[in-house]
Write a protein that holds these residues in place. Structure first.
Motif, PDB file in Angstrom:
ATOM      1  N   TRP A  96       0.844  -1.198   0.000  1.00  0.00           N
ATOM      2  CA  TRP A  96       0.000   0.000   0.000  1.00  0.00           C
ATOM      3  C   TRP A  96       0.880   1.249   0.000  1.00  0.00           C
ATOM      4  O   TRP A  96       0.639   2.201  -0.749  1.00  0.00           O
ATOM      5  N   THR A  97       1.940   1.254   0.831  1.00  0.00           N
ATOM      6  CA  THR A  97       2.834   2.410   0.918  1.00  0.00           C
ATOM      7  C   THR A  97       3.550   2.646  -0.411  1.00  0.00           C
ATOM      8  O   THR A  97       3.634   3.787  -0.875  1.00  0.00           O
ATOM      9  N   ARG A  99       2.529   1.808  -3.356  1.00  0.00           N
ATOM     10  CA  ARG A  99       1.546   2.299  -4.323  1.00  0.00           C
ATOM     11  C   ARG A  99       1.279   3.788  -4.106  1.00  0.00           C
ATOM     12  O   ARG A  99       1.238   4.569  -5.059  1.00  0.00           O
ATOM     13  N   LYS A 100       1.122   4.209  -2.849  1.00  0.00           N
ATOM     14  CA  LYS A 100       0.846   5.615  -2.561  1.00  0.00           C
ATOM     15  C   LYS A 100       2.034   6.505  -2.906  1.00  0.00           C
ATOM     16  O   LYS A 100       1.871   7.619  -3.421  1.00  0.00           O
ATOM     17  N   GLU A 103       2.089   6.863  -6.649  1.00  0.00           N
ATOM     18  CA  GLU A 103       1.039   7.794  -7.085  1.00  0.00           C
ATOM     19  C   GLU A 103       1.441   9.235  -6.792  1.00  0.00           C
ATOM     20  O   GLU A 103       1.237  10.127  -7.624  1.00  0.00           O
TER      21      GLU A 103
END
Length: 150
Positions: A96-97, A99-100, A103
């Protein structure tokens, strides 16, 4: 196991998705401990406790470094990476980290966002410069703790 077998006791499975990243076995989650450790329950549990303690020490060191000089966030993510070698929840947090962060990096490279950030930075620097100029005009170069009137 056969694919499409009609014999009792055998399970029919679909096409093999090995290497495609589509099956649950290919998602890269789970323990990365050596096989001889995984085969013995007590040894694997000891391995997990060791990984958790080492990861916890690294994360705590990173948290301590946040207000102090040092690469706090880098060390915290290093501890999370240590945990991710053994624990699925840490692997999911790291995914998740990542991916963020990806982004955010892509957004930062967008020309509109870059122009906005540069504009806001210039406005902030102008405001700081004006406030510093007002302070110097009003009080001069003498630092407030060196005032002799007290």
């Amino acid at each position: 196991m056969n694919t499409g077998s009609d014999e009792p006791g055998e399970v029919a499975v679909g096409p093999d998705k090995a290497g495609t990243g589509e099956g649950p076995a290919d998602d890269g989650l789970g323990s990365r401990a050596p096989e001889f450790v995984k085969q013995r329950r007590a040894l694997h549990l000891s391995w997990q406790v060791g990984v958790f303690v080492i990861g916890l020490a690294v994360v705590v060191a990173g948290i301590i470094m946040l207000p102090l000089p040092g690469p706090g966030w880098v060390v915290i993510f290093g501890g999370m990476a240590i945990w991710a070698t053994e624990f699925v929840w840490a692997q999911l947090v790291l995914r998740w980290t990542k991916r963020k962060v990806t982004e955010a990096a892509q957004k930062a490279l967008d020309p509109k966002v870059r122009r906005r950030n540069i504009t806001l930075t210039v406005i902030g620097l102008v405001i700081i410069g004006v406030l510093a100029g007002i302070y110097l005009w009003k009080f001069g170069v003498v630092a407030p703790w060196r005032i002799k009137d007290q």
